[in-house]
Scaffold this motif. Sequence first.
Motif, PDB file in Angstrom:
ATOM      1  N   LYS A  37       0.857  -1.188   0.000  1.00 53.34           N
ATOM      2  CA  LYS A  37       0.000   0.000   0.000  1.00 53.34           C
ATOM      3  C   LYS A  37       0.895   1.240   0.000  1.00 53.34           C
ATOM      4  N   PHE A  38       0.493   2.211  -0.796  1.00 56.04           N
ATOM      5  CA  PHE A  38       1.240   3.455  -0.875  1.00 56.04           C
ATOM      6  C   PHE A  38       0.426   4.561  -0.213  1.00 56.04           C
ATOM      7  N   TYR A  39       0.972   5.140   0.857  1.00 60.35           N
ATOM      8  CA  TYR A  39       0.311   6.256   1.549  1.00 60.35           C
ATOM      9  C   TYR A  39       0.784   7.552   0.919  1.00 60.35           C
ATOM     10  N   LYS A  85       8.115   3.701 -14.261  1.00 61.83           N
ATOM     11  CA  LYS A  85       8.405   2.275 -14.257  1.00 61.83           C
ATOM     12  C   LYS A  85       7.140   1.428 -14.432  1.00 61.83           C
ATOM     13  N   ASN A  86       6.017   2.103 -14.648  1.00 62.57           N
ATOM     14  CA  ASN A  86       4.746   1.399 -14.868  1.00 62.57           C
ATOM     15  C   ASN A  86       4.402   0.475 -13.686  1.00 62.57           C
ATOM     16  N   ILE A  87       4.609   1.003 -12.477  1.00 59.60           N
ATOM     17  CA  ILE A  87       4.294   0.272 -11.243  1.00 59.60           C
ATOM     18  C   ILE A  87       2.942   0.761 -10.737  1.00 59.60           C
ATOM     19  N   HIS A  88       2.071  -0.173 -10.407  1.00 60.21           N
ATOM     20  CA  HIS A  88       0.748   0.197  -9.891  1.00 60.21           C
ATOM     21  C   HIS A  88       0.551  -0.415  -8.512  1.00 60.21           C
ATOM     22  N   ILE A  89       0.339   0.412  -7.519  1.00 65.58           N
ATOM     23  CA  ILE A  89       0.193  -0.028  -6.125  1.00 65.58           C
ATOM     24  C   ILE A  89      -1.053   0.637  -5.544  1.00 65.58           C
ATOM     25  N   ILE A 100      12.910  -4.219  -6.601  1.00 61.59           N
ATOM     26  CA  ILE A 100      11.939  -5.289  -6.868  1.00 61.59           C
ATOM     27  C   ILE A 100      11.323  -5.155  -8.267  1.00 61.59           C
ATOM     28  N   TYR A 101      11.443  -3.974  -8.868  1.00 61.38           N
ATOM     29  CA  TYR A 101      11.013  -3.774 -10.272  1.00 61.38           C
ATOM     30  C   TYR A 101      12.206  -3.218 -11.053  1.00 61.38           C
ATOM     31  N   PRO A 102      13.176  -4.079 -11.395  1.00 59.99           N
ATOM     32  CA  PRO A 102      14.433  -3.551 -11.961  1.00 59.99           C
ATOM     33  C   PRO A 102      14.325  -3.022 -13.402  1.00 59.99           C
TER      34      PRO A 102
END
Lengths: 209, 209
Positions: free
Chosen positions: B2-4, B22-26, B76-78
């Motif tokens: 979770k991203f606060y 980086k196209n990261i979805h949290i 973790i997302y290199p």
Amino acid sequence: MKFYDCATAPSPRRVRVFMAEKNIHIETIQVDLGSGEQFSDEFKAINPLMEVPVLQLDDGSSISQVNAICQYLEEIYPDNPLYGRTPMERALVDSANNRVNAGGFMAGAEALRNSAPGMKNRALPGPHNYSQIPELAARGLQRIDNCFSDLNAHFESNQYMVEDYFSVADISAMVFIDFAKWVKKRVPEDHTNLARWYAEVSQRPSAKA
Amino acid sequence: MKFYDCATAPSPRRVRVFMAEKNIHIETIQVDLGSGEQFSDEFKAINPLMEVPVLQLDDGSSISQVNAICQYLEEIYPDNPLYGRTPMERALVDSANNRVNAGGFMAGAEALRNSAPGMKNRALPGPHNYSQIPELAARGLQRIDNCFSDLNAHFESNQYMVEDYFSVADISAMVFIDFAKWVKKRVPEDHTNLARWYAEVSQRPSAKA
């Protein structure tokens, strides 16, 4: 490689202790900050920010700033990691290191640079001159007290800055405690957890660096 | 995870732009800084520093501070590395990132927090209260001008913060430029190199994050 150092200054000491922990030996050149050698054209060519420490590589390129230098050394000398052993540990080390840097080390610099007679227009390091702000010197002292108190609470349930893992954040914190003596701030006697941790890290051979 | 977050605040935006690149979805949870939600017991349990951003892992542990969160995500997302591709590049990115953070971002915070009527005893973030110092607000504005000028000189011969490599330091610098608008500082018209770089990075889709 060459390491540009100043034996009496706290920032380069953070790198020296780091290198001692990892048993890294690099040719070291002293820069006389007292006589303003960092402002010379010769040194400006090495670091336009006019600060030590600097790590100069064999190809002539340079790395400035404590953390960038230590991270680089960690990568090329990976034995005995001081930045963490897992992604989560590395995140916790970075966070703890930033915290003691901003809340401790910078507080010490704030207190010193805004009060020392020899630093009249040098309230911040770097290429620009800034006048001293006496209220900021006072705030720096107040922040040191708060940092001591926060660290004391932390060490009640942690051996080191990150749980039971000795890291670069412990080096930063130890150098901060010693730097705070420059502005006459010492760990208060009732801060027994902080005193326990400080005695332990100060007894490591690297602390002499 | 979770991203606060706080959609209107500059520090968490640095992480949002990083994740967009980086196209990261949290899963994201908004913390209402305006109403002081960061001081609630519930949020203090997540981050005793009472600040956003925070990244909470599935095991309940948390990472605070922009750089620690982004470095963790990088590990973790290199794919599409933003912290550098070689040890030397990583050192240069860290150095540039620290420089714009200390010389730009912190200058903006100095100017804002020491002058905003709603921040009377909140001149610094974190668990301790500090009174505003009007001279420090003025120094913050002066430092922003100097940072603009230093960046303009840098971009005369560099496409990005580190040569021709778009990195997390460009994200930090872009968010600093936008943050400076809060204290009515905009890139001066004659800073054409900085304006060229700013237009380029601002047109990346990630800038909307």
